[in-house]
Design a protein around this motif. Structure first.
Motif, PDB file in Angstrom:
ATOM      1  N   ASN A   1      -0.464  -2.631   1.252  1.00  0.00           N
ATOM      2  CA  ASN A   1      -1.652  -1.770   1.300  1.00  0.00           C
ATOM      3  C   ASN A   1      -2.434  -1.815  -0.009  1.00  0.00           C
ATOM      4  OD1 ASN A   1       0.653  -0.261   0.136  1.00  0.00           O
ATOM      5  ND2 ASN A   1      -0.837   1.391  -0.075  1.00  0.00           N
TER       6      ASN A   1
ATOM      7  N   ASN B   1       4.216   6.094 -10.932  1.00  0.00           N
ATOM      8  CA  ASN B   1       4.494   6.194  -9.497  1.00  0.00           C
ATOM      9  C   ASN B   1       5.712   5.385  -9.083  1.00  0.00           C
ATOM     10  OD1 ASN B   1       2.226   7.750  -8.509  1.00  0.00           O
ATOM     11  ND2 ASN B   1       0.946   6.017  -9.124  1.00  0.00           N
TER      12      ASN B   1
ATOM     13  N   TYR C   1       2.669  -7.002 -12.240  1.00  0.00           N
ATOM     14  CA  TYR C   1       4.081  -6.902 -12.640  1.00  0.00           C
ATOM     15  C   TYR C   1       4.961  -7.947 -11.957  1.00  0.00           C
ATOM     16  CZ  TYR C   1       5.393  -4.534  -8.257  1.00  0.00           C
ATOM     17  OH  TYR C   1       5.628  -4.244  -6.944  1.00  0.00           O
TER      18      TYR C   1
ATOM     19  N   TYR D   1      13.256   3.965  -3.707  1.00  0.00           N
ATOM     20  CA  TYR D   1      13.297   4.762  -2.467  1.00  0.00           C
ATOM     21  C   TYR D   1      14.149   4.124  -1.372  1.00  0.00           C
ATOM     22  CZ  TYR D   1       9.459   7.723  -4.221  1.00  0.00           C
ATOM     23  OH  TYR D   1       8.684   8.578  -4.953  1.00  0.00           O
TER      24      TYR D   1
ATOM     25  N   GLY E   1       0.874  -5.012  -8.013  1.00  0.00           N
ATOM     26  CA  GLY E   1       1.470  -6.268  -7.553  1.00  0.00           C
ATOM     27  C   GLY E   1       0.428  -7.216  -6.986  1.00  0.00           C
TER      28      GLY E   1
ATOM     29  N   PHE F   1       6.355  16.643 -11.137  1.00  0.00           N
ATOM     30  CA  PHE F   1       5.641  17.687 -10.396  1.00  0.00           C
ATOM     31  C   PHE F   1       5.629  17.333  -8.920  1.00  0.00           C
ATOM     32  CE2 PHE F   1       1.501  15.939  -9.043  1.00  0.00           C
ATOM     33  CZ  PHE F   1       1.600  14.681  -9.616  1.00  0.00           C
TER      34      PHE F   1
ATOM     35  N   LEU G   1       3.151  18.127  -5.445  1.00  0.00           N
ATOM     36  CA  LEU G   1       1.839  18.638  -5.046  1.00  0.00           C
ATOM     37  C   LEU G   1       1.912  20.033  -4.423  1.00  0.00           C
ATOM     38  CD1 LEU G   1      -1.205  18.287  -4.470  1.00  0.00           C
ATOM     39  CD2 LEU G   1      -0.552  17.190  -2.321  1.00  0.00           C
TER      40      LEU G   1
ATOM     41  N   CYS H   1       5.240  11.048 -11.249  1.00  0.00           N
ATOM     42  CA  CYS H   1       4.680  11.395  -9.938  1.00  0.00           C
ATOM     43  C   CYS H   1       5.613  10.922  -8.832  1.00  0.00           C
ATOM     44  CB  CYS H   1       3.307  10.744  -9.812  1.00  0.00           C
ATOM     45  SG  CYS H   1       2.562  11.005  -8.203  1.00  0.00           S
TER      46      CYS H   1
ATOM     47  N   LYS I   1      -5.057  -7.138  -6.075  1.00  0.00           N
ATOM     48  CA  LYS I   1      -5.047  -5.725  -6.473  1.00  0.00           C
ATOM     49  C   LYS I   1      -5.540  -5.578  -7.915  1.00  0.00           C
ATOM     50  CE  LYS I   1      -1.400  -4.207  -3.347  1.00  0.00           C
ATOM     51  NZ  LYS I   1      -0.242  -3.358  -3.157  1.00  0.00           N
TER      52      LYS I   1
ATOM     53  N   PRO J   1       4.899   7.139   0.810  1.00  0.00           N
ATOM     54  CA  PRO J   1       6.273   6.737   0.487  1.00  0.00           C
ATOM     55  C   PRO J   1       7.269   7.886   0.622  1.00  0.00           C
ATOM     56  CG  PRO J   1       4.749   5.862  -1.148  1.00  0.00           C
ATOM     57  CD  PRO J   1       3.954   6.777  -0.272  1.00  0.00           C
TER      58      PRO J   1
ATOM     59  N   ALA K   1      -2.816   4.549  -3.158  1.00  0.00           N
ATOM     60  CA  ALA K   1      -3.689   5.694  -2.890  1.00  0.00           C
ATOM     61  C   ALA K   1      -3.730   6.653  -4.082  1.00  0.00           C
ATOM     62  CB  ALA K   1      -3.186   6.420  -1.644  1.00  0.00           C
ATOM     63  N   THR K   2      -2.579   7.001  -4.617  1.00  0.00           N
ATOM     64  CA  THR K   2      -2.528   7.971  -5.715  1.00  0.00           C
ATOM     65  C   THR K   2      -2.961   7.322  -7.030  1.00  0.00           C
ATOM     66  OG1 THR K   2      -0.644   8.996  -4.599  1.00  0.00           O
ATOM     67  CG2 THR K   2      -1.025   9.639  -6.878  1.00  0.00           C
TER      68      THR K   2
HETATM   69  N1  LIG Z   1       4.773  14.197  -6.754  1.00  0.00           N
HETATM   70  C1  LIG Z   1       4.069  14.342  -5.648  1.00  0.00           C
HETATM   71  O1  LIG Z   1       3.752  15.441  -5.195  1.00  0.00           O
HETATM   72  C2  LIG Z   1       3.620  13.099  -4.907  1.00  0.00           C
HETATM   73  C3  LIG Z   1       2.686  13.175  -3.868  1.00  0.00           C
HETATM   74  C4  LIG Z   1       2.252  11.984  -3.259  1.00  0.00           C
HETATM   75  C5  LIG Z   1       2.779  10.764  -3.679  1.00  0.00           C
HETATM   76  N2  LIG Z   1       3.719  10.744  -4.674  1.00  0.00           N
HETATM   77  C6  LIG Z   1       4.291   9.481  -5.149  1.00  0.00           C
HETATM   78  O2  LIG Z   1       3.240   8.664  -5.613  1.00  0.00           O
HETATM   79  C7  LIG Z   1       3.594   7.305  -5.448  1.00  0.00           C
HETATM   80  C8  LIG Z   1       2.480   6.568  -4.720  1.00  0.00           C
HETATM   81  O3  LIG Z   1       2.360   7.086  -3.412  1.00  0.00           O
HETATM   82  P1  LIG Z   1       1.108   6.678  -2.482  1.00  0.00           P
HETATM   83  O4  LIG Z   1       1.163   7.539  -1.287  1.00  0.00           O
HETATM   84  O5  LIG Z   1      -0.111   6.669  -3.307  1.00  0.00           O
HETATM   85  O6  LIG Z   1       1.501   5.199  -2.036  1.00  0.00           O
HETATM   86  P2  LIG Z   1       0.752   3.862  -2.415  1.00  0.00           P
HETATM   87  O7  LIG Z   1       0.775   3.730  -3.906  1.00  0.00           O
HETATM   88  O8  LIG Z   1      -0.546   3.805  -1.716  1.00  0.00           O
HETATM   89  O9  LIG Z   1       1.683   2.744  -1.734  1.00  0.00           O
HETATM   90  C9  LIG Z   1       2.880   2.366  -2.278  1.00  0.00           C
HETATM   91  C10 LIG Z   1       2.719   1.190  -3.294  1.00  0.00           C
HETATM   92  O10 LIG Z   1       3.887   1.159  -4.113  1.00  0.00           O
HETATM   93  C11 LIG Z   1       4.104  -0.151  -4.571  1.00  0.00           C
HETATM   94  N3  LIG Z   1       5.526  -0.490  -4.422  1.00  0.00           N
HETATM   95  C12 LIG Z   1       6.250  -0.530  -3.279  1.00  0.00           C
HETATM   96  N4  LIG Z   1       7.520  -0.864  -3.534  1.00  0.00           N
HETATM   97  C13 LIG Z   1       7.598  -1.057  -4.868  1.00  0.00           C
HETATM   98  C14 LIG Z   1       8.649  -1.414  -5.758  1.00  0.00           C
HETATM   99  N5  LIG Z   1       9.891  -1.647  -5.300  1.00  0.00           N
HETATM  100  N6  LIG Z   1       8.369  -1.523  -7.082  1.00  0.00           N
HETATM  101  C15 LIG Z   1       7.131  -1.290  -7.542  1.00  0.00           C
HETATM  102  N7  LIG Z   1       6.093  -0.933  -6.764  1.00  0.00           N
HETATM  103  C16 LIG Z   1       6.335  -0.812  -5.440  1.00  0.00           C
HETATM  104  C17 LIG Z   1       3.251  -1.090  -3.717  1.00  0.00           C
HETATM  105  O11 LIG Z   1       2.198  -1.588  -4.528  1.00  0.00           O
HETATM  106  P3  LIG Z   1       2.389  -2.940  -5.402  1.00  0.00           P
HETATM  107  O12 LIG Z   1       1.868  -4.050  -4.557  1.00  0.00           O
HETATM  108  O13 LIG Z   1       1.559  -2.660  -6.603  1.00  0.00           O
HETATM  109  O14 LIG Z   1       3.846  -3.102  -5.670  1.00  0.00           O
HETATM  110  C18 LIG Z   1       2.673  -0.180  -2.638  1.00  0.00           C
HETATM  111  O15 LIG Z   1       1.385  -0.548  -2.255  1.00  0.00           O
HETATM  112  C19 LIG Z   1       4.934   7.293  -4.722  1.00  0.00           C
HETATM  113  O16 LIG Z   1       5.970   7.178  -5.666  1.00  0.00           O
HETATM  114  C20 LIG Z   1       4.967   8.651  -4.083  1.00  0.00           C
HETATM  115  O17 LIG Z   1       6.268   9.088  -3.801  1.00  0.00           O
HETATM  116  C21 LIG Z   1       4.136  11.878  -5.289  1.00  0.00           C
END
Ligand SMILES: NC(=O)c1ccc[n+]([C@@H]2O[C@H](COP(=O)([O-])OP(=O)(O)OC[C@H]3O[C@@H](n4cnc5c(N)ncnc54)[C@H](OP(=O)(O)O)[C@@H]3O)[C@@H](O)[C@H]2O)c1
Length: 352
Positions: A335, A232, A209, A260, A189, A285, A287, A254, A193, A53, A167-168
């Motif tokens: 996904n 997330n 949700y 977004y 969602g 934080f 990564l 996270c 899942k 994302p 994934a996270t």
């Molecule tokens: N801080 C860091 O260093 C860091 C590093 C990596 C990732 N992240 C963050 O971690 C989070 C997850 O990233 P990921 O790479 O693991 O992606 P992910 O969770 O594999 O994919 C995104 C998921 O977010 C949900 N989503 C999408 N739009 C949404 C919305 N409007 N409201 C609620 N849920 C929504 C969807 O699942 P549902 O079907 O459940 O809605 C989707 O499958 C993201 O916020 C990302 O920016 C942060």
């Protein structure tokens, strides 16, 4: 490499900056000649693209922890590929490597990624390449540092994870279970899942949700309050969680995927004063600040995967032409686990 192959390096470039929800038409496919390999360089044939994302944030022309992708530039992405030509002393033809190679067939590298100057990593022998982008890649590491170093999860904690089937989130929740959390609940969602979280990953419960009243379910599932919330998503889900935190509890921020693709950021969080009333510690934080500890984390994640305590899942789409479409799957919630796109088979025998 034949002259014909040299002529064709397909690329997906950023055509326009998305306004609101990112669209497939924000990218355009072009072809250029495969670059020549200079002294100290090697050429990678990309095999898998990874989708995150955060890549949506890189499309906005704003200052962030990394510079934005420029208009007309190849879309930035972490990939796994195979070294197909090398004039670099540390990289041999046939080796599998991971780095920020972008949405293109071939990438020229000097051993460090072009943006953050982080080293290109070799895929360890015996590890499936897709796993190095998933549970052993950046999202697995994010879950690890977020849950352990930032959230300081401990035995007996009642833990909530949002975006839990991603994934996270899926790795973060499992780490909490491995560390002896008294309860791990995921928010995701859809019924498929939610069932995966409970039936296969060992979460104690899951909240859909899209269909359920999140606040009411949290009250029921956490009668003594949430000790640790790994968020997330942000938005309404963060607001509902804030109403159900225990006193002196921790919130790990996270990400905030709910916003977004918003053109205007919504005000919030509405329940901000709960941070004061419940004496919460809220900590964000990134990564990249933890990469000096990445080897330690990867070893632990690999050991949990090998013992079966941790399960990884990759959601693998196919075909170079589907890169933008696959990116959009993240924002449509399509996904389960780590979103990847397979774009080629290794052209050479794999060596390690
Ligand atoms: N801080 C860091 O260093 C860091 C590093 C990596 C990732 N992240 C963050 O971690 C989070 C997850 O990233 P990921 O790479 O693991 O992606 P992910 O969770 O594999 O994919 C995104 C998921 O977010 C949900 N989503 C999408 N739009 C949404 C919305 N409007 N409201 C609620 N849920 C929504 C969807 O699942 P549902 O079907 O459940 O809605 C989707 O499958 C993201 O916020 C990302 O920016 C942060």
């Amino acid at each position: 490499m034949t002259e014909q192959a040299r002529e064709s390096n397909r690329q997906w470039r950023l055509k326009s900056r998305p306004v609101g929800m990112v669209k497939e038409s924000d990218f355009e496919q072009v072809s250029e000649t495969v670059p020549d390999v200079g002294e100290g360089q090697f050429l990678v044939r990309n095999l898998f693209f990874a989708f995150e994302p955060a890549m949506r944030g890189w499309l906005n022309d704003v200052k962030s922890y990394v510079p934005p992708v420029g208009l007309g530039e190849v879309m930035r992405a972490t990939c796994v590929g195979q070294v197909v030509e090398s004039r670099h002393p540390d990289f041999r033809e046939g080796e599998l490597v991971s780095g920020v190679f972008g949405w293109q067939d071939y990438t020229l590298s000097d051993g460090q990624d072009a943006i953050l100057r982080r080293p290109v990593v070799k895929v360890p022998a015996g590890v499936p390449p897709e796993r190095t982008l998933g549970a052993l890649g950046s999202t697995g590491l994010t879950a690890y540092f977020g849950m352990l170093d930032i959230g300081e999860v401990k035995a007996g904690d009642a833990v909530l994870v949002s975006g839990a089937a991603g994934a996270t989130g899926s790795v973060a929740g499992q780490i909490a279970r491995i560390k002896g959390a008294s309860k791990v609940v995921g928010i995701a969602g859809g019924p498929q899942k939610c069932a995966w979280l409970v039936d296969e990953l060992g979460f104690d419960a899951a909240i859909d949700y899209r269909k359920e009243n999140v606040n009411a379910r949290l009250k029921e599932l956490f009668p003594k309050g949430i000790d640790l919330f790994f968020d997330n998503v942000g938005g309404n889900i963060l607001d509902d969680a804030l109403l159900n935190m225990a006193q002196f509890a921790r919130v790990v921020i996270c990400g905030g995927i709910a916003a977004y693709n918003e053109m205007e950021l919504p005000p919030g969080p509405r329940n901000y004063m709960q941070i004061v009333i419940r004496r919460l510690t809220v900590r964000g934080f990134i990564l990249i600040d933890h990469m000096q500890e990445a080897d330690r984390a990867r070893q632990q994640l690999a050991a949990w995967l090998a013992s079966g305590e941790l399960r990884g899942r990759e959601d693998i789409q196919e075909g170079f032409e589907n890169a933008p479409r696959t990116f959009l799957r993240l924002f449509r919630g399509e996904n389960i686990g780590k979103q990847l796109l397979k774009v080629a088979e290794p052209p050479l025998p794999v060596v390690s």
